[in-house]
Design a protein around this motif. Sequence first.
Motif, PDB file in Angstrom:
ATOM      1  N   GLY A  14       0.649  -1.569  -0.263  1.00 55.40           N
ATOM      2  CA  GLY A  14      -0.016  -0.164   0.293  1.00 55.40           C
ATOM      3  C   GLY A  14       0.766   1.386   0.087  1.00 55.40           C
ATOM      4  N   PHE A  15      -0.149   2.185   0.885  1.00 53.17           N
ATOM      5  CA  PHE A  15       1.079   3.434   1.245  1.00 53.17           C
ATOM      6  C   PHE A  15       2.662   3.370   2.078  1.00 53.17           C
ATOM      7  CE2 PHE A  15      -2.551   4.120  -1.100  1.00 53.17           C
ATOM      8  CZ  PHE A  15      -2.005   5.010  -2.221  1.00 53.17           C
ATOM      9  N   SER A  16       2.334   1.769   2.963  1.00 51.75           N
ATOM     10  CA  SER A  16       3.483   1.983   4.092  1.00 51.75           C
ATOM     11  C   SER A  16       4.906   3.135   3.847  1.00 51.75           C
ATOM     12  CB  SER A  16       3.500   0.746   4.448  1.00 51.75           C
ATOM     13  OG  SER A  16       4.497  -0.464   3.400  1.00 51.75           O
ATOM     14  N   GLU A  17       5.459   3.134   3.130  1.00 45.46           N
ATOM     15  CA  GLU A  17       6.334   4.076   2.957  1.00 45.46           C
ATOM     16  C   GLU A  17       6.364   5.208   3.868  1.00 45.46           C
ATOM     17  OE1 GLU A  17       5.144   4.190  -1.689  1.00 45.46           O
ATOM     18  OE2 GLU A  17       5.047   2.826   0.466  1.00 45.46           O
ATOM     19  N   HIS A  18       5.558   5.653   3.293  1.00 46.88           N
ATOM     20  CA  HIS A  18       4.811   6.764   3.610  1.00 46.88           C
ATOM     21  C   HIS A  18       3.521   6.718   5.557  1.00 46.88           C
ATOM     22  CE1 HIS A  18       6.659   8.817  -0.031  1.00 46.88           C
ATOM     23  NE2 HIS A  18       5.857   7.977  -0.298  1.00 46.88           N
ATOM     24  N   PRO A  19       4.191   6.959   6.627  1.00 46.83           N
ATOM     25  CA  PRO A  19       2.790   6.481   7.144  1.00 46.83           C
ATOM     26  C   PRO A  19       2.401   7.858   7.926  1.00 46.83           C
ATOM     27  CG  PRO A  19       5.533   5.581   8.331  1.00 46.83           C
ATOM     28  CD  PRO A  19       5.876   6.617   6.486  1.00 46.83           C
ATOM     29  N   GLY A  20       3.110   8.842   7.072  1.00 50.28           N
ATOM     30  CA  GLY A  20       2.224   9.666   7.834  1.00 50.28           C
ATOM     31  C   GLY A  20       1.251  10.308   7.019  1.00 50.28           C
ATOM     32  N   LEU A  21       0.848  10.130   5.370  1.00 47.59           N
ATOM     33  CA  LEU A  21       0.095   9.636   4.771  1.00 47.59           C
ATOM     34  C   LEU A  21      -1.310   8.521   5.068  1.00 47.59           C
ATOM     35  CD1 LEU A  21      -0.453  10.853   1.942  1.00 47.59           C
ATOM     36  CD2 LEU A  21       0.776   9.198   0.660  1.00 47.59           C
ATOM     37  N   GLU A  22      -0.534   7.654   5.407  1.00 43.72           N
ATOM     38  CA  GLU A  22      -2.033   6.421   6.410  1.00 43.72           C
ATOM     39  C   GLU A  22      -2.318   6.680   7.138  1.00 43.72           C
ATOM     40  OE1 GLU A  22       0.283   2.194   5.093  1.00 43.72           O
ATOM     41  OE2 GLU A  22       0.996   3.226   7.000  1.00 43.72           O
ATOM     42  N   ARG A  23      -2.311   7.734   7.349  1.00 44.96           N
ATOM     43  CA  ARG A  23      -2.707   8.281   8.798  1.00 44.96           C
ATOM     44  C   ARG A  23      -3.580   9.225   8.128  1.00 44.96           C
ATOM     45  NH1 ARG A  23      -2.799   6.166  13.945  1.00 44.96           N
ATOM     46  NH2 ARG A  23      -1.168   3.900  13.681  1.00 44.96           N
ATOM     47  N   ILE A  24      -3.151  10.080   7.220  1.00 43.97           N
ATOM     48  CA  ILE A  24      -4.251  11.172   6.633  1.00 43.97           C
ATOM     49  C   ILE A  24      -5.652   9.735   5.565  1.00 43.97           C
ATOM     50  CG2 ILE A  24      -4.376  13.043   4.938  1.00 43.97           C
ATOM     51  CD1 ILE A  24      -1.629  13.954   5.994  1.00 43.97           C
ATOM     52  N   LEU A  25      -5.024   8.763   4.534  1.00 43.99           N
ATOM     53  CA  LEU A  25      -5.472   7.808   4.372  1.00 43.99           C
ATOM     54  C   LEU A  25      -6.329   8.087   4.731  1.00 43.99           C
ATOM     55  CD1 LEU A  25      -2.952   6.592   1.817  1.00 43.99           C
ATOM     56  CD2 LEU A  25      -5.275   8.596   1.014  1.00 43.99           C
ATOM     57  N   PHE A  26      -6.330   7.010   6.004  1.00 47.29           N
ATOM     58  CA  PHE A  26      -7.429   6.752   6.768  1.00 47.29           C
ATOM     59  C   PHE A  26      -8.883   6.934   7.218  1.00 47.29           C
ATOM     60  CE2 PHE A  26      -9.927   4.885  10.613  1.00 47.29           C
ATOM     61  CZ  PHE A  26      -9.208   3.652  10.423  1.00 47.29           C
ATOM     62  N   MET A  27      -9.028   8.516   7.624  1.00 51.46           N
ATOM     63  CA  MET A  27      -9.176   9.934   7.763  1.00 51.46           C
ATOM     64  C   MET A  27     -10.174   9.530   6.296  1.00 51.46           C
ATOM     65  SD  MET A  27      -9.624   9.739  11.129  1.00 51.46           S
ATOM     66  CE  MET A  27     -10.429  10.962  10.836  1.00 51.46           C
ATOM     67  N   VAL A  28      -9.688  10.205   5.654  1.00 52.07           N
ATOM     68  CA  VAL A  28     -10.015  10.359   4.033  1.00 52.07           C
ATOM     69  C   VAL A  28     -11.089   9.162   3.568  1.00 52.07           C
ATOM     70  CG1 VAL A  28     -10.066  10.683   1.910  1.00 52.07           C
ATOM     71  CG2 VAL A  28      -8.358  11.806   3.384  1.00 52.07           C
ATOM     72  N   VAL A  29     -10.373   8.184   4.087  1.00 58.11           N
ATOM     73  CA  VAL A  29     -10.882   6.904   2.799  1.00 58.11           C
ATOM     74  C   VAL A  29     -12.601   6.133   4.509  1.00 58.11           C
ATOM     75  CG1 VAL A  29     -10.620   4.329   2.475  1.00 58.11           C
ATOM     76  CG2 VAL A  29      -8.967   5.890   1.704  1.00 58.11           C
ATOM     77  N   SER A  30     -12.105   6.260   5.605  1.00 55.86           N
ATOM     78  CA  SER A  30     -13.481   6.323   6.125  1.00 55.86           C
ATOM     79  C   SER A  30     -14.343   7.079   5.854  1.00 55.86           C
ATOM     80  CB  SER A  30     -12.796   6.387   7.755  1.00 55.86           C
ATOM     81  OG  SER A  30     -12.401   5.576   7.831  1.00 55.86           O
ATOM     82  N   ILE A  31     -14.305   8.274   5.804  1.00 55.46           N
ATOM     83  CA  ILE A  31     -16.014   9.245   5.217  1.00 55.46           C
ATOM     84  C   ILE A  31     -16.210   9.043   4.244  1.00 55.46           C
ATOM     85  CG2 ILE A  31     -15.365  12.093   4.989  1.00 55.46           C
ATOM     86  CD1 ILE A  31     -13.947  12.619   7.071  1.00 55.46           C
ATOM     87  N   SER A  32     -14.779   8.478   3.093  1.00 54.32           N
ATOM     88  CA  SER A  32     -15.434   8.352   1.828  1.00 54.32           C
ATOM     89  C   SER A  32     -16.319   6.966   1.847  1.00 54.32           C
ATOM     90  CB  SER A  32     -14.584   7.743   1.091  1.00 54.32           C
ATOM     91  OG  SER A  32     -13.739   9.765   0.652  1.00 54.32           O
ATOM     92  N   TYR A  33     -15.893   6.229   2.765  1.00 53.88           N
ATOM     93  CA  TYR A  33     -16.545   5.424   2.764  1.00 53.88           C
ATOM     94  C   TYR A  33     -18.311   4.455   3.094  1.00 53.88           C
ATOM     95  CZ  TYR A  33     -17.962  -0.033   3.546  1.00 53.88           C
ATOM     96  OH  TYR A  33     -18.159  -1.899   3.679  1.00 53.88           O
ATOM     97  N   LEU A  34     -18.483   5.976   4.662  1.00 55.24           N
ATOM     98  CA  LEU A  34     -19.361   6.472   5.060  1.00 55.24           C
ATOM     99  C   LEU A  34     -19.993   6.737   3.753  1.00 55.24           C
ATOM    100  CD1 LEU A  34     -18.706   6.705   8.752  1.00 55.24           C
ATOM    101  CD2 LEU A  34     -19.249   4.842   7.419  1.00 55.24           C
ATOM    102  N   LEU A  35     -19.975   7.507   3.258  1.00 58.09           N
ATOM    103  CA  LEU A  35     -20.489   8.376   2.509  1.00 58.09           C
ATOM    104  C   LEU A  35     -21.023   7.886   1.831  1.00 58.09           C
ATOM    105  CD1 LEU A  35     -19.066  12.372   2.014  1.00 58.09           C
ATOM    106  CD2 LEU A  35     -20.843  11.389   3.573  1.00 58.09           C
ATOM    107  N   THR A  36     -20.245   6.854   0.709  1.00 55.45           N
ATOM    108  CA  THR A  36     -20.408   5.389  -0.578  1.00 55.45           C
ATOM    109  C   THR A  36     -21.574   4.910   0.074  1.00 55.45           C
ATOM    110  OG1 THR A  36     -18.447   5.929  -1.372  1.00 55.45           O
ATOM    111  CG2 THR A  36     -19.577   4.311  -1.697  1.00 55.45           C
TER     112      THR A  36
END
Length: 317
Positions: A14-36
């Motif tokens: 995945g994006f494991s080479e960017h740990p900081g990006l993973e936390r941001i993506l977690f929030m974005v993907v979580s919200i996107s999934y709920l809205l989806t």
Amino acid sequence: MVNHSFPVDFLLLGFSEHPGLERILFMVVSISYLLTLVGNTLIILLSMLDPRLHSPMYFFLSNLSFLDLCFTTSCVPQMLVHLWGPRKTISFLGCSVQLFIFLFLGTTECVLLTVMAFDRYVAVCQPLHYATIIHPRLCWQLAAMAWVIGLVESVVQTPPTLRLPFCHHRRVDDFVCEVPALIHLSCGDTTYSDIQMAVASVFILVVPLSLILVSYGAIAQAVLRINSAVAWRKALGTCSSHLIVVTLFYSSGIAVYLQPKNPYAQKRGKFFGLFYAVGTPLLNPLIYTLRNKEVKSALRRLLGKAVDSRESQGNAA
């Protein structure tokens, strides 16, 4: 080193080479999934409950919404687990199921979008014969055809991909088990797999997209012959939402499956894959809801009924 036996599990980088990006993506993907989930479920309910939406266009739209629900649910929960914590593994069985579902639903969506383009072509170019041509039985047949083609494509392409001689490290440079990522994981000769993926991509991406473009070419010609400004707006309103969805889905799909074999293209393809797995299912209901007066009217009627029902219960109490 080549692993000729079936691996126990895979490591989804995945994006494991960017740990900081993973936390941001977690929030974005979580919200996107709920809205989806909310948006696509709402489209399905409106299409079922509102008699004014009992038409071929909304029958196909509810199919697309159900497809997007299944598509995003097949990968997002596991993706969120990997984005949140250190565990990045997926079993061979889990990877196989995910690959099968991704191919199945992705191909089905390609065909279904083509069917929706044909529906819009008949609505604009043959309006007087629309009810005769796009009758309920044909709608069910076209929808069934899309699902069957998707199933056949997945049944044909999944087994050869899983039989590839995977490298011993089992690190998949992606967030889901997809054909390009698994081919890249192979340490053996992938010429046959590359050819098979290229041929499959032509049939499931290029051919449907070509048919859609032909349909919209005919629609454009018909619209240019219209002298009425009202008819112009109605024709454009009928087709614009579908055209936007087609552009988003096919551009990201082509970026993933028809990319050149180099590290830069692979990294770029990972982000495009994230977009069509998470972004497209989120945007589809928003596009159809915000740009479609009938859907907005149906939503207002549904909310009005809910408010009236609550007020009636309050008065009775």
